[in-house]
Write a protein that holds these residues in place. Structure first.
Motif, PDB file in Angstrom:
ATOM      1  N   THR A 107     -41.354  50.368 -17.098  1.00  0.00           N
ATOM      2  CA  THR A 107     -42.363  49.637 -17.884  1.00  0.00           C
ATOM      3  C   THR A 107     -42.841  50.357 -19.192  1.00  0.00           C
ATOM      4  N   ARG A 108     -42.585  51.614 -19.267  1.00  0.00           N
ATOM      5  CA  ARG A 108     -42.677  52.539 -20.510  1.00  0.00           C
ATOM      6  C   ARG A 108     -41.586  52.096 -21.404  1.00  0.00           C
ATOM      7  N   GLU A 109     -40.297  52.042 -20.804  1.00  0.00           N
ATOM      8  CA  GLU A 109     -39.121  51.646 -21.563  1.00  0.00           C
ATOM      9  C   GLU A 109     -39.357  50.376 -22.302  1.00  0.00           C
ATOM     10  N   LEU A 110     -39.813  49.472 -21.620  1.00  0.00           N
ATOM     11  CA  LEU A 110     -39.721  47.850 -22.005  1.00  0.00           C
ATOM     12  C   LEU A 110     -41.006  47.885 -22.929  1.00  0.00           C
ATOM     13  N   ALA A 111     -41.894  48.743 -22.881  1.00  0.00           N
ATOM     14  CA  ALA A 111     -43.004  48.846 -23.732  1.00  0.00           C
ATOM     15  C   ALA A 111     -42.576  49.490 -25.241  1.00  0.00           C
ATOM     16  N   ILE A 112     -41.909  50.483 -25.032  1.00  0.00           N
ATOM     17  CA  ILE A 112     -41.219  50.849 -26.378  1.00  0.00           C
ATOM     18  C   ILE A 112     -40.366  50.169 -27.057  1.00  0.00           C
ATOM     19  N   LYS A 113     -39.673  49.379 -26.110  1.00  0.00           N
ATOM     20  CA  LYS A 113     -38.642  48.488 -26.986  1.00  0.00           C
ATOM     21  C   LYS A 113     -39.339  47.201 -27.498  1.00  0.00           C
ATOM     22  N   ALA A 114     -40.366  46.767 -26.916  1.00  0.00           N
ATOM     23  CA  ALA A 114     -41.392  45.565 -27.565  1.00  0.00           C
ATOM     24  C   ALA A 114     -42.056  46.165 -28.865  1.00  0.00           C
ATOM     25  N   SER A 115     -42.513  47.472 -28.631  1.00  0.00           N
ATOM     26  CA  SER A 115     -43.398  47.869 -29.815  1.00  0.00           C
ATOM     27  C   SER A 115     -42.487  48.135 -31.190  1.00  0.00           C
ATOM     28  N   GLU A 116     -41.184  48.473 -30.878  1.00  0.00           N
ATOM     29  CA  GLU A 116     -40.163  48.620 -31.836  1.00  0.00           C
ATOM     30  C   GLU A 116     -39.700  47.341 -32.445  1.00  0.00           C
ATOM     31  N   ILE A 117     -39.274  46.317 -31.477  1.00  0.00           N
ATOM     32  CA  ILE A 117     -39.235  44.964 -32.176  1.00  0.00           C
ATOM     33  C   ILE A 117     -40.540  44.436 -32.876  1.00  0.00           C
ATOM     34  N   ALA A 118     -41.743  44.326 -32.545  1.00  0.00           N
ATOM     35  CA  ALA A 118     -42.854  43.827 -32.941  1.00  0.00           C
ATOM     36  C   ALA A 118     -42.908  44.712 -34.457  1.00  0.00           C
ATOM     37  N   ILE A 119     -43.090  45.960 -34.178  1.00  0.00           N
ATOM     38  CA  ILE A 119     -43.053  46.811 -35.645  1.00  0.00           C
ATOM     39  C   ILE A 119     -42.081  46.528 -36.706  1.00  0.00           C
ATOM     40  N   PHE A 120     -40.917  46.186 -36.521  1.00  0.00           N
ATOM     41  CA  PHE A 120     -39.989  45.976 -37.609  1.00  0.00           C
ATOM     42  C   PHE A 120     -39.850  44.390 -37.865  1.00  0.00           C
ATOM     43  N   GLY A 121     -40.167  43.819 -36.712  1.00  0.00           N
ATOM     44  CA  GLY A 121     -40.405  42.291 -37.272  1.00  0.00           C
ATOM     45  C   GLY A 121     -41.377  42.054 -38.050  1.00  0.00           C
ATOM     46  N   VAL A 122     -42.677  42.465 -38.081  1.00  0.00           N
ATOM     47  CA  VAL A 122     -43.493  42.227 -38.911  1.00  0.00           C
ATOM     48  C   VAL A 122     -43.222  43.031 -40.250  1.00  0.00           C
ATOM     49  N   ALA A 123     -42.575  44.122 -40.364  1.00  0.00           N
ATOM     50  CA  ALA A 123     -42.032  44.712 -41.693  1.00  0.00           C
ATOM     51  C   ALA A 123     -41.105  43.846 -42.213  1.00  0.00           C
ATOM     52  N   PHE A 124     -40.211  43.162 -41.640  1.00  0.00           N
ATOM     53  CA  PHE A 124     -39.397  42.164 -41.934  1.00  0.00           C
ATOM     54  C   PHE A 124     -40.217  40.930 -42.601  1.00  0.00           C
ATOM     55  N   LEU A 125     -40.992  40.381 -42.026  1.00  0.00           N
ATOM     56  CA  LEU A 125     -41.811  39.391 -42.563  1.00  0.00           C
ATOM     57  C   LEU A 125     -42.718  39.747 -43.904  1.00  0.00           C
ATOM     58  N   LEU A 126     -43.202  40.541 -43.591  1.00  0.00           N
ATOM     59  CA  LEU A 126     -43.883  41.131 -44.903  1.00  0.00           C
ATOM     60  C   LEU A 126     -42.891  41.367 -46.077  1.00  0.00           C
ATOM     61  N   LEU A 127     -41.707  41.939 -45.831  1.00  0.00           N
ATOM     62  CA  LEU A 127     -40.392  42.168 -46.929  1.00  0.00           C
ATOM     63  C   LEU A 127     -40.420  40.763 -47.666  1.00  0.00           C
ATOM     64  N   MET A 128     -40.061  39.708 -46.745  1.00  0.00           N
ATOM     65  CA  MET A 128     -39.734  38.524 -47.230  1.00  0.00           C
ATOM     66  C   MET A 128     -40.755  37.628 -47.916  1.00  0.00           C
ATOM     67  N   ASN A 129     -42.088  38.084 -47.593  1.00  0.00           N
ATOM     68  CA  ASN A 129     -43.207  37.535 -48.326  1.00  0.00           C
ATOM     69  C   ASN A 129     -43.309  38.187 -49.692  1.00  0.00           C
ATOM     70  N   ILE A 130     -43.158  39.516 -49.885  1.00  0.00           N
ATOM     71  CA  ILE A 130     -43.106  40.362 -50.963  1.00  0.00           C
ATOM     72  C   ILE A 130     -41.951  39.998 -52.018  1.00  0.00           C
ATOM     73  N   MET A 131     -40.956  39.704 -51.303  1.00  0.00           N
ATOM     74  CA  MET A 131     -39.940  39.126 -52.242  1.00  0.00           C
ATOM     75  C   MET A 131     -39.843  37.824 -52.749  1.00  0.00           C
ATOM     76  N   GLY A 132     -40.963  36.959 -52.074  1.00  0.00           N
ATOM     77  CA  GLY A 132     -41.226  35.597 -52.403  1.00  0.00           C
ATOM     78  C   GLY A 132     -40.070  34.603 -51.830  1.00  0.00           C
ATOM     79  N   ILE A 133     -39.510  35.089 -50.802  1.00  0.00           N
ATOM     80  CA  ILE A 133     -38.511  34.317 -50.134  1.00  0.00           C
ATOM     81  C   ILE A 133     -39.173  33.262 -49.189  1.00  0.00           C
ATOM     82  N   ASN A 134     -38.873  31.894 -49.163  1.00  0.00           N
ATOM     83  CA  ASN A 134     -39.720  31.266 -48.239  1.00  0.00           C
ATOM     84  C   ASN A 134     -38.848  31.186 -46.951  1.00  0.00           C
ATOM     85  N   LEU A 135     -39.454  31.478 -45.681  1.00  0.00           N
ATOM     86  CA  LEU A 135     -38.747  31.578 -44.618  1.00  0.00           C
ATOM     87  C   LEU A 135     -38.100  30.310 -43.899  1.00  0.00           C
ATOM     88  N   SER A 136     -38.430  29.362 -44.543  1.00  0.00           N
ATOM     89  CA  SER A 136     -37.938  27.959 -43.985  1.00  0.00           C
ATOM     90  C   SER A 136     -36.515  27.957 -44.798  1.00  0.00           C
TER      91      SER A 136
END
Length: 440
Positions: A214-243
């Motif tokens: 469970t600990r390892e799964l939580a670590i992987k889930a938090s890693e995906i969530a953190i870098f997923g949010v960072a990627f979405l913020l980066l796309m928004n900062i660069m003005g790229i429409n995700l569609s």
């Protein structure tokens, strides 16, 4: 001037404008008042920094023995303390700029000073605070030049020029300014993301009440969530429409389907392993291919086994799903081993089981549950009678614990104390006819 190249003409034009501005500042009472306010703002920031820095440093410095999340966060903030003076000067100068503009309806001098303080803050950040190689490189060749351009008041013309330089990739149109903004923001976001991921992983690993899987799964889930949010913020900062990334996503899907099958298979297998928890960090496992060791790390692509002699074996996660895996220590369960030995044919074997079971049962690592030591007759060999004692231990006889050798020592001592002979091979040789005579 007319015969000079265009770039030289522009440079001379800027120089002429700078000369005119300097003369205007030197002869203007409003400019001198702004210089005075700059000096006052700098001295006030310097004095306040000297008074406040020891207090802030003491508050942000936790005891050395503290390693929890709040302590690590305080140490992280402490490294930004050198920025206090230029940032305070920037704030005080901003207040002074508002006062000057309300009186003289101009504030070019104090605005220039404010931008210089910001440049000093960026320089301190790049030179003294940033330790990450990528961020230091980004700060040296991107942040510092941009801060210098901002200090001399050419940021707006530069931004307009960079925004005019555009190129198209499929249905995505992006400007050079967006790329620079994305590089700076991306470096900061993913640096913060990596730091946040390290902190969250350290916090989750310290939660002993959670199952290892469970600990390892939580670590992987938090890693995906953190870098997923960072990627979405980066796309928004660069003005790229995700569609507009739909075509790129389709291409990635095709690539996964053809060229990255093994990577995708191992990634999904890793998630299945973490969800099921059949093998997790700390377990001693043996695979069909002969690989055996303690699981020390589970990544998205492979599982790391450490052998008793310190070697690391990288096993693809897919092997744990598609092949037979023997787990010797699932959830810390006890394991049974046996130690074989032989005695002479002259031995009264009816007394032997009690002697051996008593000797082995005295060892502190031998368990009495689910069953105590059990000495069994295995067969009649060429030179002696074969026995084996079965025993249970909490752990793995993997070369580090060496349970079986200690049991064999106990058996040897017990046999010697009871004058029981341990046999060695005997051979009877028969000669037909006259035996050979020794010659001198």
């Amino acid at each position: 001037m007319e015969n000079q190249p265009e770039i030289i003409q522009k440079a001379l034009g800027f120089a002429e404008q700078g000369k005119e501005i300097a003369l205007e500042w030197l002869t203007s009472p409003a400019a001198w008042s702004q210089f005075g306010l700059l000096v006052v703002a700098f001295i006030a920031a310097l004095l306040l920094t000297r008074r406040a820095s020891p207090i802030i440093s003491k508050w942000l410095t936790p005891p050395e023995e503290q390693t929890h999340f709040i302590a690590r966060s305080r140490r992280f903030l402490l490294q930004f303390l050198p920025l206090l003076m230029p940032l305070l000067a920037y704030v005080f100068t901003g207040i002074g700029e508002g006062i000057v503009r309300s009186i003289f309806e101009t504030g070019a001098v104090i605005a220039f000073g404010k931008r210089v303080f910001m440049f000093l803050a960026v320089r301190i950040l790049v030179k003294d605070i940033l330790n990450d190689g990528f961020l230091k490189l980004l700060g040296r060749y991107v942040a510092l030049p941009l801060a210098a351009v901002y200090a001399v008041g050419l940021m707006e013309p530069l931004i307009a020029y960079l925004n005019s330089l555009k190129f198209t990739l499929g249905n995505i149109t992006i400007s050079l300014m967006a790329l620079i903004r994305g590089a700076v923001a991306g470096g900061i976001l993913f640096w913060l993301g990596r730091w946040s991921n390290d902190q969250s992983a350290s916090y989750l690993k310290s939660q002993d009440q959670m199952r290892p899987a469970t600990r390892e799964l939580a670590i992987k889930a938090s890693e995906i969530a953190i870098f997923g949010v960072a990627f979405l913020l980066l796309m928004n900062i660069m003005g790229i429409n995700l569609s507009t990334l739909a075509v790129l996503g389709g291409a990635i899907g095709v690539g996964l389907g053809f060229g990255l099958q093994k990577i995708a298979s191992n990634f999904i297998s890793g998630i299945i392993l973490l969800l099921e928890g059949q093998a997790t960090v700390g377990d001693y496992v043996e695979l069909d291919g002969g690989e055996a060791g303690t699981i020390v790390k589970m990544t998205s692509r492979a599982t790391i086994l450490e052998t008793f002699d310190g070697r690391w074996i990288v096993v693809p996660n897919e092997d744990f799903i598609t092949t037979r895996v023997v787990n010797y220590s699932d959830a810390g369960s006890a394991n049974r081993y046996e130690a074989p030995f032989s005695v002479s044919y002259d031995t009264d074997i009816n007394k032997l089981p009690e002697i051996i079971e008593t000797a082995v049962g005295k060892l502190d690592f031998v368990l009495q549950e689910p069953d105590g030591p059990d000495c069994e007759l295995r067969g009649f060999g060429d030179s002696g009678i074969d026995f084996a004692v079965e025993f249970w231990v909490e752990g793995i006889d993997d070369g580090q614990n060496k349970f079986t050798p200690k049991v064999l020592f106990a058996i040897w001592n017990a046999l010697k104390e009871n004058n029981i002979e341990i046999p060695y091979p005997h051979r009877v040789v028969e000669f037909k006819g006259t035996p050979p005579q020794a010659t001198s």
